[in-house]
Design a protein around this motif. Structure first.
Motif, PDB file in Angstrom:
ATOM      1  N   UNK A   1       0.835  -1.199   0.000  1.00 13.01           N
ATOM      2  CA  UNK A   1       0.000   0.000   0.000  1.00 13.01           C
ATOM      3  C   UNK A   1       0.869   1.249   0.000  1.00 13.01           C
ATOM      4  N   UNK A   2       1.955   1.173   0.745  1.00 17.81           N
ATOM      5  CA  UNK A   2       2.872   2.306   0.775  1.00 17.81           C
ATOM      6  C   UNK A   2       3.376   2.645  -0.614  1.00 17.81           C
TER       7      UNK A   2
ATOM      8  N   UNK B   1       0.586   4.409  -2.507  1.00 25.19           N
ATOM      9  CA  UNK B   1       0.463   5.796  -2.056  1.00 25.19           C
ATOM     10  C   UNK B   1       1.604   6.632  -2.605  1.00 25.19           C
ATOM     11  N   UNK B   2       2.791   6.058  -2.595  1.00 26.08           N
ATOM     12  CA  UNK B   2       3.947   6.788  -3.112  1.00 26.08           C
ATOM     13  C   UNK B   2       3.735   7.117  -4.581  1.00 26.08           C
TER      14      UNK B   2
ATOM     15  N   UNK C   1       0.880   7.632  -6.065  1.00 25.51           N
ATOM     16  CA  UNK C   1      -0.053   8.765  -6.130  1.00 25.51           C
ATOM     17  C   UNK C   1       0.668  10.063  -5.786  1.00 25.51           C
ATOM     18  N   UNK C   2       1.470   9.989  -4.751  1.00 22.42           N
ATOM     19  CA  UNK C   2       2.184  11.190  -4.324  1.00 22.42           C
ATOM     20  C   UNK C   2       3.060  11.717  -5.464  1.00 22.42           C
TER      21      UNK C   2
END
Lengths: 205, 205, 205, 205
Positions: free
Chosen positions: B105-106, B109-110, B112-113
């Motif tokens: 998940x990290x 998210x990364x 997306x970031x």
DNA sequence: AATGAATGAGTTTTCATTCAT
DNA sequence: TATGAATGAAAACTCATTCAT
């Protein structure tokens, strides 16, 4: 006795606000304490008078951010009576609050990152609470709607599930909107809600 | 012609894969090049023979990740004919792929970031493509369904909008599931799709 | 004339005392002015009303410490007449004063460090005086003993040399006792003094 | 494979040596890693390639120092047969080794400080060993002397006690010599040993 | 091509000291 | 006189990157 009277809580808040702006601009992890100090207009050391560590400052800033959204949205919600309108307004205003200040999206993502990685930590309780709060707001809207015979009884029963999906789609949408750049947020949300309403609207005889 | 070139690409891939494992385990920002080198089993300097910078390596690893999901999911989709099943399967398998290995998940998210912050950058083209790809897959499923009279004609016309919402809700759901810890992912997705299908299923006489 | 002056000296002393307690607890270098201020119960700024710098405060506190030992020991010596007893008591009580509150040893070492490093400095005059004082006390005991025909005449002549050795062995012993943890301080001192007395005791016919 | 062949152990040693010089000059605590790096002629980061932390470097440097004394003294001791001479030489050469390079005294004090404060720590085992080593050396000299009928049988039995006192007086003496500046080290040690020898010398018929 | 030793800019954090009140 | 908020220099330590071999 106090030679310089300073409202510590207020200054703490001010620092948090300015730090938040930095985090939004650059990402919390890569923003250095020096940068924040410069942005706030104080010395590096002063930050540590108000926060024990960078982590504490980050968490606090995020809490401020979350509070701000919650407050703003709930204040706006007050003026609306129709549950359908309320729900639509809620979804759109949250999404737009994030899209309007695109830098804010980074903070939101950082919050997710914090919650996902730091599941042991006790600090972000306030942040976790935010999601629960949002979920509850929507659940209430749905339940009230069901009670007032605007939504079906079944919708009332499934309120929690629907609420979670609502929140998820809103968050998923602004993320993709920001990432892709070609998504009409309002159109997407309205499309979703129009469908939802067709499904959960009580038959008016 | 020279076998070196093949080797170079292959090794690049291998490094990316191992780096990805590190990123998933610890987060891309805090993973040092030394750690990656150790994990790959090469010297620190060697990494720079294959990637100009850490950032390039991160981006490449993310691309690999995205490719892997896409490939896995599309391979699985092949065996399914019914569009409704296909869509459901798609949504659930993406979500579970992320939830199954929570560290992943990290990485998501990364990504997306990265996409949100680096809108000027040209590197993450492949990453951006991923979303387009996913959108297209779902759009196709819906359009095919409409052509085969399984979904309404209107669903076919609105396929793109529906696809975006589908993806958004899936991404929103795993994020909230990971952050809150008390969300039944499958249940949420099924609830959404059940509703969707009631709305877009063609009346079979 | 003005009572303020008395107060100032008194308060200076009080601050020094409390600071000394902090130094003993934690070591002078790592004790911060904030800690001291908190321990004393005054504001940080107030410390600078009484001491120009942390260094001055440290030196002053050490002087207090040295004075305290001297005073305590000499007060106790008053009750003892026999020079042999006096010497033994002196040595053992100094050593035990340090061993009893092991943190104190750090202060003692710090004093040595100060004296050894800052040979140019004028401040630690009082500290230097302490050693001279101690040396004199023991020298006197020995000389008196010689005069009273308890110690040999030669002992009286070599009193200074013996005194220095006495002090050195006592300080060396508590240091090693603290560092090693397996030294019986009293036994060592007694062994030394027993030997010494055999050497310097006057033959009583 | 290794692009640059560096004897890590050797370089570690070299860094330790240069660091030791800094510590002697200024004291270990106040010497910064930057200063050491400059003194060694390498970058700050390089120090951390060879030592995990400043503490590790300090401890290692002290070990080097202790080793050096031990080695030097024991090498010199080899040429001397007579136990009385050996003991006298041992005491004087240790003391003079410290006095000769007065800066060294600071290192010695720092070692004591370390041992006294960090009694839980496991690192300074080598340092603790140094004292045991010294004690043993002197004990052996005394026992051998007793066996060879140079010292009394009783001296052999009390060898350990005497050894501790010997070491203590030597360490106490150089400390006071450095602190006071008016002590004749050799004279003091000789006076002590002359007395001791009168006490423990076997009667030669 | 591969390496890993070397680096220094940059990070978080501490704290003696100042000074407006 | 007493205060404590503010500070910035300095500390320990990290790490992406370079480059001699």
């Amino acid at each position: 006795m106090s030679p310089k009277i300073v409202n510590k809580a207020e200054k703490r808040r001010e620092i948090g606000q300015r730090a938040l702006a930095c985090f939004a601009r650059e990402g919390a992890v890569v923003t250095s304490m020096s940068q924040i100090a410069r942005a706030v207009g104080v010395g590096k050391g002063t930050l540590y008078e108000y926060f024990r560590s960078k982590e504490e400052l980050i968490t606090y800033a995020m809490e401020l951010y979350v509070e701000a959204i919650e407050e703003q949205v709930s204040r706006m919600l007050d003026g609306i009576a129709d549950p359908k309108e309320r729900l639509r307004f809620y979804a759109i205003s949250v999404a737009e609050h994030i899209i309007d200040d695109p830098k804010t999206a980074g903070v939101m993502l950082a919050i997710f990152q914090l919650l996902i990685s730091d599941q042991s930590n006790n600090q972000p309780a306030a942040l976790k609470g935010m999601f629960r709060q949002a979920r509850q707001t929507i659940t209430s809207i749905l339940r009230e709607g069901a009670e007032n015979n605007i939504f079906t009884e079944k919708a009332g029963r499934e309120a929690e599930t629907i609420a979670i999906n609502c929140i998820a789609i809103v968050d998923g949408l602004w993320m993709h909107a920001m990432a892709s750049g070609d998504i009409d947020l309002k159109h997407q949300i309205n499309h979703y809600l129009d469908g939802l309403y067709r499904l959960i609207e009580a038959e008016t005889v």
